[in-house]
Design an enzyme around this catalytic site. Structure first.
Site, PDB file in Angstrom:
ATOM      1  N   GLU A  33     -28.421 -61.559  89.056  1.00  0.00           N
ATOM      2  CA  GLU A  33     -27.288 -62.292  89.609  1.00  0.00           C
ATOM      3  C   GLU A  33     -26.058 -62.187  88.722  1.00  0.00           C
ATOM      4  O   GLU A  33     -24.928 -62.076  89.212  1.00  0.00           O
ATOM      5  CB  GLU A  33     -27.642 -63.777  89.786  1.00  0.00           C
ATOM      6  CG  GLU A  33     -28.605 -64.072  90.914  1.00  0.00           C
ATOM      7  CD  GLU A  33     -30.041 -63.794  90.547  1.00  0.00           C
ATOM      8  OE1 GLU A  33     -30.285 -63.488  89.356  1.00  0.00           O
ATOM      9  OE2 GLU A  33     -30.908 -63.873  91.426  1.00  0.00           O
ATOM     10  N   LYS A  92     -49.381 -54.907  96.644  1.00  0.00           N
ATOM     11  CA  LYS A  92     -49.079 -56.210  97.230  1.00  0.00           C
ATOM     12  C   LYS A  92     -49.770 -56.325  98.575  1.00  0.00           C
ATOM     13  O   LYS A  92     -49.701 -55.409  99.391  1.00  0.00           O
ATOM     14  CB  LYS A  92     -47.570 -56.339  97.403  1.00  0.00           C
ATOM     15  CG  LYS A  92     -47.102 -57.739  97.701  1.00  0.00           C
ATOM     16  CD  LYS A  92     -45.592 -57.822  97.517  1.00  0.00           C
ATOM     17  CE  LYS A  92     -45.084 -59.217  97.762  1.00  0.00           C
ATOM     18  NZ  LYS A  92     -43.667 -59.345  97.494  1.00  0.00           N
ATOM     19  N   ARG A 147     -27.703 -69.066  87.624  1.00  0.00           N
ATOM     20  CA  ARG A 147     -27.858 -68.057  86.579  1.00  0.00           C
ATOM     21  C   ARG A 147     -26.557 -67.367  86.253  1.00  0.00           C
ATOM     22  O   ARG A 147     -26.365 -66.879  85.156  1.00  0.00           O
ATOM     23  CB  ARG A 147     -28.803 -66.958  87.057  1.00  0.00           C
ATOM     24  CG  ARG A 147     -30.169 -67.402  87.197  1.00  0.00           C
ATOM     25  CD  ARG A 147     -31.099 -66.239  87.238  1.00  0.00           C
ATOM     26  NE  ARG A 147     -32.353 -66.693  86.674  1.00  0.00           N
ATOM     27  CZ  ARG A 147     -33.403 -65.971  86.500  1.00  0.00           C
ATOM     28  NH1 ARG A 147     -33.366 -64.710  86.817  1.00  0.00           N
ATOM     29  NH2 ARG A 147     -34.494 -66.477  86.011  1.00  0.00           N
TER      30      ARG A 147
END
Lengths: 189, 721
Positions: free
Chosen positions: B448, B362, B476
């Protein structure tokens, strides 16, 4: 700023401006592993003579079980003391070298992964200087990459082989049935 | 300066010995001008290739990152992926470098997601080179790494409008371009969508490819496994690219430095990378199959499979067991490798689902990003040469920080308080909590649903869990909230950040619905602070509510500047009681949450017109302050409820109560002000509020309209700008 250029002569040592491992990993882009080893060996020799055999913990003045906070505090203290900008002009060179080594020590010990590796080496009685370790690891990484290539090449050939008799036989999956349908309808056309 | 002039030749000769011969002369002159270039020399020299002549550019050319647009001669010729088809692999590499510098330049001007985009530059180039978008479908999970994709697919000239009103969206969006085949924003959806597209293609009898790019962080979510499970079963042809950069949470670091990514999956993926296949065993396996070969295809295949399972890492068998053919790991920054693998897979017929494990870094290619703990995941405008972000200074801190401080203060007093978040330690502020209480903060990865039920389990044991999940991500976990928490009346506290409109992230991250879906639950206490001091008190209130679940919502942005309670310790509020801020007559504005500030502004607007409004902060949506509402209804002509939420929320609950209490049978007029029945596109917060009709001017105009003073209403609206 002014000091940075002089120090850039020792690749891998100017920790203030870049982290050695990234620049070094960049170095052999598409070269064969043997090539890389040769190069790094040369450079490694250079680095080793510049390093003394003091462990990072001793350098920072903390125990080997020091917490991250202690490491940070020690680093900040030493960095303030040895920073070239605040050291008297006659001691700039040696202080800068010390600063770089302190920086290396902090970078290794503050990253848990690298610290674990370093501790392992230390336990084996090897103090590989940070940069040297980086070289070694980057060699490993690059060897790994070489391994990677052969691995995925064999995986690709396996994939091709499998695809030959994939949709044959009974117990066809939904996808296999659809592919067969598609083939048959395109044959009709 | 004389010092630097000498040092470069030294580096050049040193490096020249170490790797392929390089041209050094063009660089020395470039590098001498410019500040802070200590690290650049090596970076530059590594990337010099022998050129026969002609114009060329690479990332490192000129040493510094330009504050003006960097030269990108090859990228300038590419408007759509089709223009790439005739490039050689060498030119593709140059294209990748130019693309990278273009991304850095663009994001430095607009802000946005930098690190993730940098990590997939080579992958994007390889994908568009090998595949034929838009016929071939390329899906980007989460979408924040799609900047190079957007540049290559006809939107380069609009990159300066990224994440701004009427500009490009920060994530993939179907309405924006036919090359964006699926809208993303929340994670872990692309394998599911890709499988849907693959099955649709099969049903229609077509032959295009479907490629889903998903990160290792997104792979921690259950939906990815649901999709892979189904994909393995259906056996439809599709390619899943696992973009592994060992970054799971945002950031994958606490405040003091990097931490290993959470989850057992990450270590499994690492093992895959470092696992050195036992060459001998592989050779043996090959030898055995050769001998068996010939007519015994099936047996040979079985031996192969067995051997592969033995010699490849334990992680790959996970994907294999799910029915995806595993290929990898692959160096995600090597275009040669990527192109050859993708070409091979593309030309192989009947592959079924294939997973290519690509390893990237990244922030790759921009040293500041590589070194930063958060890898420059999300940045505001910055200076490319120094990497310094132009963060605005503010007198107050963000609600997120205030929440974290409030929670820390509560946790100091009560050792049962624990905090849970789903890979958002930075965004929810819980990294602060983690630093103070490392044993009491739980990062569960992008999960979640699991986070909520996990909290429910903690509550069963008498602990006091605070679940910090963004309002839109809470969607969610809704069934878990209903079934595992509310139904059993477990005292889980939900802290919903990013409630209401969120600005540049757009409708995917907008928290419009949380009041609606929380307040309809029978046992839930629902409240919202109107300023940061109220937030401290509500954290304390939530900590004190121990017999039922509770939640509170707060917006993105900074506090308004009220005095904070001493020691950051709030005082629990009386449940079900609002507060009157301004006493007035005729018209009452009943605000909920941050909308109260807009109400106050509207009231001051109307004062100059001779109207003195009552402004009330409802504080609680559930239970409502019935006596207060009755009083307002009886003593005012007009009652306007204001909230930054959708229909079915606070206003609807008030209306329900008014109706049941017979208060609507009298003379009072009730009007709601809510978010409109459409999605509000990304833009600046002010633009979004104006688009939604929730500015103080809009509220004031509503007041005039209800009073029958249409002229004044128009006057207010036209004098807005």
């Amino acid at each position: 700023m002014r000091c940075g250029y002089g120090l850039a002569a020792l690749p891998g040592s100017d920790a203030r401006f870049f982290s050695p491992e990234t620049s070094f990993l960049r170095l052999p882009r598409t070269v064969h592993p043997t090539r890389i080893k040769f190069g790094s060996f040369k450079v490694r020799a250079k680095i080793d003579e510049a390093r003394k055999e003091v462990s990072f913990y001793e350098l920072l003045g903390i125990s080997e079980t020091g917490t991250l906070l202690e490491i940070k505090q020690a680093y900040k203290q030493l960095a303030r003391r040895y920073h070239p900008d605040v050291s008297p002009p006659d001691r700039v060179e040696e202080n800068t070298e010390r600063f770089i080594r302190v920086q290396e020590a902090y970078e290794t010990l503050s990253d848990p992964r690298r610290r674990a590796l370093y501790d392992k080496d230390l336990a084996l009685g090897l103090h590989l200087a940070f940069s040297a370790r980086r070289r070694y690891q980057s060699d490993e990484d690059l060897e790994d990459r070489g391994e990677w290539r052969s691995r995925w090449q064999s995986q690709l050939s396996e994939l091709k082989r499998r695809s030959m008799n994939r949709d044959a036989g009974g117990n066809m999956s939904w996808g296999a049935r659809m592919r067969k349908q598609r083939e048959e309808s395109s044959k009709e056309l | 300066m004389a010092l630097c002039a000498c040092s470069f030749p030294a580096i050049v000769s040193c490096c020249a010995a170490a790797s392929e011969p390089q041209k050094s002369t063009p660089f020395a002159s470039h590098l001498l001008g410019g500040s802070d270039l200590g690290f650049h020399p090596l970076l530059k020299l590594n990337q010099v290739k022998k050129r026969s002549g002609g114009v060329y550019a690479s990332l490192s050319e000129g040493a510094e990152y330009y504050s003006s647009r960097p030269p990108t001669p090859l990228l300038d010729t590419i408007n759509y992926p089709i223009h790439m088809k005739n490039l050689s692999v060498k030119e593709l590499k140059q294209l990748a470098d130019e693309l990278r510098s273009d991304v850095i330049f663009n994001v430095s001007k607009t802000g946005g997601h930098l690190g993730s985009s940098l990590g997939v530059v080579e992958l994007t180039v390889a994908l568009h080179y090998v595949f034929n978008a838009p016929r071939d479908k390329i899906l980007w999970d989460v979408g924040h790494q799609s900047y190079p994709h957007k540049i290559l697919t006809g939107r380069r000239d609009k990159m300066h409008t990224m994440r701004q009103t009427n500009g490009l969206a920060g994530f993939t969006k179907r309405a924006e371009s036919e090359y964006d085949c699926f809208g993303t924003g929340h994670s872990s959806t692309t394998i599911s969508a890709g499988l849907g597209m693959a099955v649709g293609r099969d049903l229609k009898g077509e032959r295009n490819n479907v490629v889903a790019v998903i990160g290792d962080g997104a792979m921690t979510a259950g939906q990815a496994y649901e999709a892979m499970n189904n994909a393995g079963y259906l056996d439809s042809d599709m390619i899943v690219i696992l973009n592994d950069n060992k970054q799971v949470s945002l950031p994958t670091a606490n405040l003091d430095g990097p931490i290993p990514p959470v989850g057992a999956l990450s270590s499994a993926l690492s093992r895959l990378q470092s696992n050195r296949p036992l060459r001998e065993l592989r050779e043996v396996a090959k030898g055995v199959t050769k001998q068996i070969g010939g007519p015994m295809h099936e047996l040979a295949a079985k031996v192969d499979e067995y051997a592969r399972g033995m010699i490849s890492g334990s992680g790959s068998t996970l994907f294999e067991e799910l029915g995806l053919y595993y290929i990898g790991p692959v160096d995600g920054h090597n275009i040669d490798d990527l192109v050859s693998i993708l070409k091979e897979v593309k030309t192989t017929k009947t592959t079924g689902p294939v997973l290519i494990h690509v390893v990237t870094e990244k922030g790759r290619g921009y040293p500041y990003a590589e070194r930063a703990d958060d890898k420059y995941h999300g940045v505001v405008k910055f200076d490319p040469a120094t990497g310094k972000q132009f963060k605005g200074s503010s007198v107050t801190q963000s609600y997120t920080t205030y929440f974290a401080e409030a929670l820390i203060a509560e946790a100091e007093a009560d050792k049962n308080i624990v905090a849970i978040h789903a890979a958002m330690g930075g965004g929810t502020g819980l990294n602060l909590f983690l630093r103070r209480f490392p044993e009491r903060c739980f990062d569960v990865g992008i999960a979640e649903q699991h986070a909520v039920t996990f909290a429910a389990g903690l509550a069963c044991e008498g602990l006091k869990p605070f679940c910090a999940i963004y309002s839109s991500f809470m969607q969610r976990a809704y069934d878990q909230v209903v079934h595992d928490v509310d139904l059993q009346k477990l005292p889980v506290r939900f802290a919903m950040d990013r409630a209401g409109l969120v600005g540049a992230d757009g409708p995917t991250h907008c928290g419009a619905f949380d009041v609606t879906f929380m307040a309809c639950l029978p046992n839930m206490v629902v409240m919202a602070p109107s300023d940061e001091a109220e937030l401290f008190h509500m954290v304390a209130t939530a900590a004190a509510i121990d017999d039922r679940p509770s939640c509170f919502r707060y917006p993105r942005g900074n506090g308004i500047g009220v005095q904070l309670p001493p020691g950051n310790k709030g005082v629990p509020l009386e449940i079900g009681k609002g507060r009157v801020l301004i006493e007035g007559e005729r018209v009452a504005l009943l605000g909920y949450g941050s909308a109260v500030q807009s109400c106050l502004a509207a009231a001051s607007l109307l004062e100059s017109h001779g109207l003195k409004l009552t402004v009330v902060d409802a504080r609680f949506c559930k239970p409502l302050d019935h006596s207060l509402i009755r009083e307002l209804a009886k003593s005012h002509e007009v009652l306007i409820t204001v909230e930054e939420g959708s229909i079915g929320g606070f206003g609807s609950h008030v209306a329900q109560f008014l109706a049941l209490d017979g208060l609507l049978d009298g003379k009072v007029k009730w009007r709601p002000v809510v978010l409109p029945d459409r999605y509000i596109d990304h833009g600046s917060p002010a633009d979004q509020l104006a688009e939604a009709g929730l500015t103080p001017s809009h509220i004031a105009a509503t007041v005039f309209n209800v009073l029958g003073q249409k002229r004044e209403a128009l006057g207010i609206m036209s004098s807005r700008n």
